[in-house]
Design an enzyme around this catalytic site. Sequence first.
Site, PDB file in Angstrom:
ATOM      1  CG  HIS A   1      -5.194   1.079   2.857  1.00 31.83           C
ATOM      2  ND1 HIS A   1      -4.286   1.205   4.111  1.00 31.83           N
ATOM      3  CD2 HIS A   1      -5.573   2.365   2.302  1.00 31.83           C
ATOM      4  CE1 HIS A   1      -4.144   1.885   4.095  1.00 31.83           C
ATOM      5  NE2 HIS A   1      -4.298   3.102   3.783  1.00 31.83           N
TER       6      HIS A   1
ATOM      7  CB  THR B   1     -10.917  -4.108   1.323  1.00 29.71           C
ATOM      8  OG1 THR B   1     -11.837  -5.409   0.443  1.00 29.71           O
ATOM      9  CG2 THR B   1     -11.763  -2.464   0.827  1.00 29.71           C
TER      10      THR B   1
ATOM     11  CD  GLU C   1      -9.016   0.428   2.736  1.00 32.59           C
ATOM     12  OE1 GLU C   1      -8.729  -1.161   2.563  1.00 32.59           O
ATOM     13  OE2 GLU C   1      -8.527   0.238   3.995  1.00 32.59           O
TER      14      GLU C   1
ATOM     15  CG  HIS D   1      -1.228  -0.200   5.104  1.00 30.34           C
ATOM     16  ND1 HIS D   1      -2.513  -1.280   5.101  1.00 30.34           N
ATOM     17  CD2 HIS D   1      -0.171   1.171   5.786  1.00 30.34           C
ATOM     18  CE1 HIS D   1      -2.302  -0.701   6.414  1.00 30.34           C
ATOM     19  NE2 HIS D   1      -1.602   0.392   6.869  1.00 30.34           N
TER      20      HIS D   1
ATOM     21  CG  ASP E   1      -3.101  -2.925   2.856  1.00 31.95           C
ATOM     22  OD1 ASP E   1      -1.699  -3.183   3.593  1.00 31.95           O
ATOM     23  OD2 ASP E   1      -3.533  -2.492   2.993  1.00 31.95           O
TER      24      ASP E   1
END
Length: 252
Positions: free
Chosen positions: A48, A50, A115, A153, A163
Amino acid sequence: MKSVRLLAVLLGLLVISACATAPPRNPLADWRPSPNHEPRRARMVVIHHTAMRSAEGALLVLQTRNSGGRVSSHYLIGEDGRRYQLVAEQERAWHAGSSRWAGMDDINSISIGIELDNDGSEPFSDAQIGSLLELLADLTDRLGIQPHLVVGHGDVAPTKKDDPSVHFPWQRLAQAGYGLWPREAVGPAPAGFDAWAALRLVGYDLRDPQAALAAFHRHFRGRQDREWLEGDAAILHDLQLQLMELPQATAE
């Protein structure tokens, strides 16, 4: 005296019990525990970004109950490459939401969420990607995750997420052995090649075909077109061949 000895024994048992039940912590990252998790076992990695301005801001969101509901990930990597672990790997973090990959639902139950501190509009730093590659080497080796099952993601939730953005260097990851990437000598797809079937075989959920196509383009072509582009069939044919050449995973 007996009561003192009994108390010492009980304290010792409590210490042993605490050690036995404490979640394992990866020495490659700073432990920043989040309460937002459930038990499970990982089979893939989901990356991912953020979409925030700082790693500290992201940590606050990942460690608390926020206005959009509770969310967490197993790891966060700062722009400087510093790694934080928020959830133990055997626990189910809440990072993928409603998602699907290769026919598998509830990706949270089978994945490690990572992340990256990035707002989605800029390239990822060398320090951050180098740190990610080191973490991926550790996770795939130690947890037995197949290296090609490293996705974004946006790949697993194409109708809702984009993302880790078109700036993410998927080719660099593939050169290091993680995820898939078309080989340099990609030949044309054979006559009658079904690109949609190949897209599904790669792992994409085709319930919204245009969203899946945009996710494929974002990952493999650095753009987000929702219609077929010249060269797509050749790329998908090569990815399909790579998947067919992989050794079969052993049953557990």
